[in-house]
Write a protein that holds these residues in place. Structure first.
Motif, PDB file in Angstrom:
ATOM      1  N   VAL A  34       0.869  -1.175   0.000  1.00 42.05           N
ATOM      2  CA  VAL A  34       0.000   0.000   0.000  1.00 42.05           C
ATOM      3  C   VAL A  34       0.906   1.224   0.000  1.00 42.05           C
ATOM      4  CG1 VAL A  34      -1.805   1.258   1.218  1.00 42.05           C
ATOM      5  CG2 VAL A  34      -1.775  -1.223   1.314  1.00 42.05           C
ATOM      6  N   GLU A  35       0.733   2.091  -0.986  1.00 40.82           N
ATOM      7  CA  GLU A  35       1.494   3.346  -1.065  1.00 40.82           C
ATOM      8  C   GLU A  35       0.540   4.498  -0.815  1.00 40.82           C
ATOM      9  OE1 GLU A  35       3.336   3.534  -4.868  1.00 40.82           O
ATOM     10  OE2 GLU A  35       4.966   2.198  -4.283  1.00 40.82           O
ATOM     11  N   ILE A  36       0.889   5.346   0.135  1.00 42.71           N
ATOM     12  CA  ILE A  36       0.076   6.516   0.465  1.00 42.71           C
ATOM     13  C   ILE A  36       0.917   7.755   0.182  1.00 42.71           C
ATOM     14  CG2 ILE A  36      -1.188   7.738   2.257  1.00 42.71           C
ATOM     15  CD1 ILE A  36      -1.579   5.057   3.656  1.00 42.71           C
ATOM     16  N   THR A  37       0.392   8.629  -0.663  1.00 43.63           N
ATOM     17  CA  THR A  37       1.076   9.873  -1.007  1.00 43.63           C
ATOM     18  C   THR A  37       0.299  11.017  -0.382  1.00 43.63           C
ATOM     19  OG1 THR A  37       1.782   8.907  -3.091  1.00 43.63           O
ATOM     20  CG2 THR A  37       1.951  11.296  -2.886  1.00 43.63           C
ATOM     21  N   GLY A  38       0.968  11.752   0.498  1.00 41.67           N
ATOM     22  CA  GLY A  38       0.339  12.880   1.172  1.00 41.67           C
ATOM     23  C   GLY A  38       0.260  14.088   0.265  1.00 41.67           C
ATOM     24  N   GLN A  39      -0.374  15.124   0.750  1.00 44.00           N
ATOM     25  CA  GLN A  39      -0.538  16.345  -0.023  1.00 44.00           C
ATOM     26  C   GLN A  39       0.802  17.044  -0.273  1.00 44.00           C
ATOM     27  OE1 GLN A  39      -3.424  18.977   1.686  1.00 44.00           O
ATOM     28  NE2 GLN A  39      -4.080  19.687  -0.305  1.00 44.00           N
ATOM     29  N   ASP A  40       1.774  16.790   0.607  1.00 45.20           N
ATOM     30  CA  ASP A  40       3.097  17.373   0.442  1.00 45.20           C
ATOM     31  C   ASP A  40       3.986  16.583  -0.520  1.00 45.20           C
ATOM     32  OD1 ASP A  40       3.302  15.175   2.044  1.00 45.20           O
ATOM     33  OD2 ASP A  40       4.496  16.147   3.604  1.00 45.20           O
ATOM     34  N   GLY A  41       3.500  15.447  -1.040  1.00 47.15           N
ATOM     35  CA  GLY A  41       4.246  14.656  -2.011  1.00 47.15           C
ATOM     36  C   GLY A  41       5.084  13.545  -1.419  1.00 47.15           C
ATOM     37  N   SER A  85       4.576   7.097   1.573  1.00 49.33           N
ATOM     38  CA  SER A  85       4.813   6.094   2.607  1.00 49.33           C
ATOM     39  C   SER A  85       4.375   4.746   2.063  1.00 49.33           C
ATOM     40  CB  SER A  85       4.014   6.416   3.860  1.00 49.33           C
ATOM     41  OG  SER A  85       4.330   7.712   4.311  1.00 49.33           O
ATOM     42  N   THR A  86       5.162   3.712   2.339  1.00 46.30           N
ATOM     43  CA  THR A  86       4.878   2.385   1.829  1.00 46.30           C
ATOM     44  C   THR A  86       4.649   1.427   2.985  1.00 46.30           C
ATOM     45  OG1 THR A  86       6.286   2.845  -0.069  1.00 46.30           O
ATOM     46  CG2 THR A  86       5.728   0.547   0.323  1.00 46.30           C
ATOM     47  N   TYR A  87       3.605   0.604   2.863  1.00 48.89           N
ATOM     48  CA  TYR A  87       3.261  -0.380   3.877  1.00 48.89           C
ATOM     49  C   TYR A  87       3.145  -1.743   3.202  1.00 48.89           C
ATOM     50  CZ  TYR A  87       2.200   3.860   6.372  1.00 48.89           C
ATOM     51  OH  TYR A  87       2.294   5.105   6.944  1.00 48.89           O
ATOM     52  N   LEU A  88       3.884  -2.724   3.717  1.00 49.87           N
ATOM     53  CA  LEU A  88       3.908  -4.065   3.147  1.00 49.87           C
ATOM     54  C   LEU A  88       3.087  -5.009   4.017  1.00 49.87           C
ATOM     55  CD1 LEU A  88       7.706  -4.252   2.353  1.00 49.87           C
ATOM     56  CD2 LEU A  88       5.862  -3.632   0.803  1.00 49.87           C
ATOM     57  N   TYR A  89       2.416  -5.965   3.374  1.00 49.29           N
ATOM     58  CA  TYR A  89       1.607  -6.930   4.112  1.00 49.29           C
ATOM     59  C   TYR A  89       1.960  -8.344   3.678  1.00 49.29           C
ATOM     60  CZ  TYR A  89      -2.419  -9.562   5.779  1.00 49.29           C
ATOM     61  OH  TYR A  89      -3.227 -10.481   6.392  1.00 49.29           O
ATOM     62  N   VAL A 120      -6.153  -1.513   3.277  1.00 52.74           N
ATOM     63  CA  VAL A 120      -5.962  -0.089   2.959  1.00 52.74           C
ATOM     64  C   VAL A 120      -6.338   0.773   4.166  1.00 52.74           C
ATOM     65  CG1 VAL A 120      -6.871   1.809   1.557  1.00 52.74           C
ATOM     66  CG2 VAL A 120      -6.189  -0.318   0.473  1.00 52.74           C
ATOM     67  N   ARG A 121      -7.433   0.458   4.828  1.00 52.76           N
ATOM     68  CA  ARG A 121      -7.876   1.241   5.994  1.00 52.76           C
ATOM     69  C   ARG A 121      -6.877   1.144   7.149  1.00 52.76           C
ATOM     70  NH1 ARG A 121     -12.764   3.460   5.953  1.00 52.76           N
ATOM     71  NH2 ARG A 121     -14.195   2.913   4.274  1.00 52.76           N
ATOM     72  N   ILE A 122      -6.272  -0.021   7.361  1.00 44.69           N
ATOM     73  CA  ILE A 122      -5.266  -0.166   8.420  1.00 44.69           C
ATOM     74  C   ILE A 122      -4.012   0.630   8.071  1.00 44.69           C
ATOM     75  CG2 ILE A 122      -3.720  -1.817   9.543  1.00 44.69           C
ATOM     76  CD1 ILE A 122      -6.015  -3.848   9.410  1.00 44.69           C
ATOM     77  N   ALA A 123      -3.599   0.590   6.804  1.00 43.02           N
ATOM     78  CA  ALA A 123      -2.425   1.364   6.383  1.00 43.02           C
ATOM     79  C   ALA A 123      -2.678   2.866   6.545  1.00 43.02           C
ATOM     80  CB  ALA A 123      -2.071   1.030   4.940  1.00 43.02           C
TER      81      ALA A 123
END
Length: 127
Positions: free
Chosen positions: A31-38, A41-45, A62-65
């Motif tokens: 799961v890759e989450i890109t914030g508004q600042d660019g 963050s990567t989360y592996l499962y 996705v919700r846990i990440a």
């Protein structure tokens, strides 16, 4: 699967779920989450459950990440902690643009079959 979510503190963020396999059921998942600042963050499962316990669904993953992201785990590669309470806010799924399907193919009917010239047989008799 692509999602977006909004929070008062971090604004609108984009989420991408990368799953292997033909239909996205295989592990590992990312799961890759890109914030508004660019910052991304990567989360592996990797499922560590042994026995008959079921795996997490893609949306739950996705919700846990997102919950880990909002707790301050930003800008790193981390493991998904399935003990964290999932994010309870609104997730908006982003669907990629798909071109419209081609028009349906018209086949000649059995009642009025086409001749070799492509015209209907009844029209030839009428002329």
């Amino acid at each position: 699967m692509n999602f977006s979510f909004s929070t008062p503190t971090s604004g609108t963020c984009l989420v991408k779920l990368w799953a292997s396999g033909r239909y996205g059921f295989s592990l590992p998942k990312k799961v890759e989450i890109t914030g508004q600042d660019g910052v991304t963050s990567t989360y592996l499962y990797h499922s560590r459950k042994v026995g008959l316990a079921s795996e997490l669904t893609n949306r739950t993953l996705v919700r846990i990440a997102i919950a880990q992201f909002l707790q301050g785990a930003v800008g790193d590669v981390r493991q998904v902690d399935d003990t964290v309470t999932p994010f309870s806010g609104t997730l908006t799924q982003i669907r990629p643009f798909a071109p419209p399907p081609p028009p349906p193919r018209v086949r000649p009917s059995r009642v009025m079959p086409r001749t070799a010239t492509g015209r209907v047989a009844c029209a030839k008799e009428a002329a």
